[in-house]
Design an enzyme around this catalytic site. Structure first.
Site, PDB file in Angstrom:
ATOM      1  N   ARG A  26       0.833  -1.209   0.000  1.00  0.00           N
ATOM      2  CA  ARG A  26       0.000   0.000   0.000  1.00  0.00           C
ATOM      3  C   ARG A  26       0.868   1.259   0.000  1.00  0.00           C
ATOM      4  NH1 ARG A  26      -5.496  -0.124   1.356  1.00  0.00           N
ATOM      5  NH2 ARG A  26      -6.289  -2.213   1.143  1.00  0.00           N
ATOM      6  N   ARG A  30      -3.609   7.141   0.619  1.00  0.00           N
ATOM      7  CA  ARG A  30      -4.066   8.439   1.102  1.00  0.00           C
ATOM      8  C   ARG A  30      -3.051   9.223   1.918  1.00  0.00           C
ATOM      9  NH1 ARG A  30      -9.767   5.935   2.776  1.00  0.00           N
ATOM     10  NH2 ARG A  30      -8.244   4.407   3.447  1.00  0.00           N
ATOM     11  N   ARG A  39      -7.156  11.858  -6.045  1.00  0.00           N
ATOM     12  CA  ARG A  39      -8.392  11.272  -5.520  1.00  0.00           C
ATOM     13  C   ARG A  39      -9.511  12.302  -5.374  1.00  0.00           C
ATOM     14  NH1 ARG A  39     -11.679   8.693  -4.209  1.00  0.00           N
ATOM     15  NH2 ARG A  39     -11.605   7.489  -2.295  1.00  0.00           N
ATOM     16  N   ASP A  75      -6.789  -2.646  -7.359  1.00  0.00           N
ATOM     17  CA  ASP A  75      -7.347  -3.135  -6.097  1.00  0.00           C
ATOM     18  C   ASP A  75      -7.586  -4.623  -6.179  1.00  0.00           C
ATOM     19  OD1 ASP A  75      -8.407  -2.108  -3.363  1.00  0.00           O
ATOM     20  OD2 ASP A  75      -9.815  -3.638  -4.026  1.00  0.00           O
ATOM     21  N   TYR A 151     -14.415 -12.058   0.671  1.00  0.00           N
ATOM     22  CA  TYR A 151     -15.116 -10.808   0.333  1.00  0.00           C
ATOM     23  C   TYR A 151     -16.399 -11.094  -0.442  1.00  0.00           C
ATOM     24  CZ  TYR A 151     -11.528  -7.542   1.921  1.00  0.00           C
ATOM     25  OH  TYR A 151     -10.680  -6.797   2.699  1.00  0.00           O
TER      26      TYR A 151
END
Ligand code: CP3
Length: 368
Positions: A26, A30, A39, A75, A151
């Protein structure tokens, strides 16, 4: 690029390196101002699906941090769409997969031949490879079959994975059907990434640590092994990542990846010893340590290096992804410090064994 040029690829193969390679899971995210700026104008899925944007984030991140590998911006959940489910990211709620898989009929309907619809990821990889010109290798990735299945069955993130565990225990044949389909999709998807120029593949089995080892062996290991072998057949190393699996590393090792990525809940040296130093090892700084003052953080970094003990085949990384709010300057400082401290011939003198204990104690303190 010849392998000898990249210390990251050399370490994946347990070959000698000039210093320990480092990258971060990652690493694009952010916590980076450049990422946040993009973003503001695009959703996460837009950024994944527009190759120019995904390539830009991947390149800018690698260049800002000075890391030894660039993981492609994408992703883990993208493959659920071509399989026939919907995907969205709900602010504050995390990913949502709809409709969640709740019966055999829904699993039977899933497509397993549409990985081609994810061509934007391969396109982004091609752009990054062309831009970086072989200076920094590109890592492709996908979720491992278990984490993908969790998921799809839970409909999003989960704490205890009750529906996933119920399915595999109550309907093992249905579970196998889902795993077979996931393997087919993941194999094709990863092959397209390698064809586009990815020089290593990481398989994220983020949540497999929720399983008992016996269930892991029965319901997961054969499928993880299958995907890993398919990657290796393409001629690139496979990195097998998981968390919370300190109690079943030998079972994970049987999946046969070139590199095992371990979290901070186990000492790196102990983890490596458990798998008899067969694979290369990646890890395992606590992502929380990146928030510590430099003196603490440095101690934690040096403790990880001391655990690796200068052996060939250590790739410095975190034990899980970088957290939002992580100070960028700390990430950059860790890269520089790893490169400097682990320079071969220097590391062993600078951290003599008798100091390892102290480093560990310091690292422990900063973990808290
Ligand atoms: O830099 C990189 O590592 C490459 C990009 C990357 C992303 N996701 C982009 C992303 C990678 C490798 C992933 C993997 C991923 N995605 C995993 C496996 C790794 C792990 O942490 O265990 C998982 C479980 C996912 C699914 C997912 N995507 C979750 C749980 C979330 C968090 C939801 C949230 O709202 O925070 C995401 C979102 C996501 N994927 C972000 C990024 C940069 C943050 C989203 C944003 O910008 O809003």
């Amino acid at each position: 690029m010849p392998e000898s040029v990249s210390r990251f690829l050399a370490a994946c193969r347990k070959q000698p390196v000039d210093t320990t390679p480092v990258w971060f899971m990652r690493q694009a995210g952010r916590y980076l101002p450049a990422y946040r700026a993009l973003r503001e104008r695009h959703s996460l899925l837009e950024m994944c699906k527009q190759p120019e944007l995904a390539a830009e984030v991947t390149i800018t991140t690698a260049e800002t941090l000075g890391v030894d590998a660039a993981i492609i911006f994408a992703d883990l959940l993208l493959p659920v769409e071509p399989m026939g489910l919907r995907l969205r990211f709900q602010p504050g709620e995390g990913p949502v997969v709809e409709p969640p898989l709740r019966d055999r009929a829904a699993i039977a309907r899933l497509r397993d031949d549409a990985a081609g619809e994810l061509g934007f990821v391969a396109e982004a990889i091609g752009q990054v490879v062309r831009h970086l010109g072989g200076r920094v290798p590109v890592i492709g990735f996908a979720g491992a079959p278990f984490t993908m299945a969790s998921y799809m069955i839970e409909g999003g993130s989960s704490r205890d994975f009750v529906r996933t565990k119920s399915l595999l225990h109550e309907e093992p044949a249905t579970w196998s059907l889902l795993m077979e389909k996931l393997c087919a999709v993941l194999e094709a998807y990863l092959a397209s990434q390698v064809e586009a120029g990815a020089e290593a593949i990481q398989l994220f089995d983020s949540w497999v640590g929720c399983l008992a080892e016996s269930d892991y062996r029965r319901f997961v290991l054969p499928y993880s092994r299958r995907v890993i072998q398919a990657v290796q057949a393409q001629g690139v190393p496979a990195i097998h990542f998981s968390t919370g699996t300190a109690g079943m590393l030998t079972a994970l090792d049987e999946a046969g990846a070139d590199v095992l990525s371990v979290d901070w809940r186990i000492r790196l040296g102990h983890a490596w010893e458990q798998v008899a130093y067969r694979p290369a090892i990646q890890g395992n700084l606590d992502p929380g340590a990146l928030f510590a003052p430099w003196a603490e953080l440095r101690g934690a970094v040096e403790a990880v290096l001391a655990e690796a003990d200068g052996r060939d085949g250590h790739i410095f990384n975190l034990g899980h992804g970088i957290l939002p709010g992580t100070p960028v300057e700390n990430v950059r400082a860790v890269v520089a410090h790893v490169h400097e401290q682990a320079a071969r011939g220097v590391h062993r003198e600078r951290i003599p064994p008798e100091r390892v204990h102290r480093k560990r104690a310091e690292a422990k303190k900063s973990d808290g």
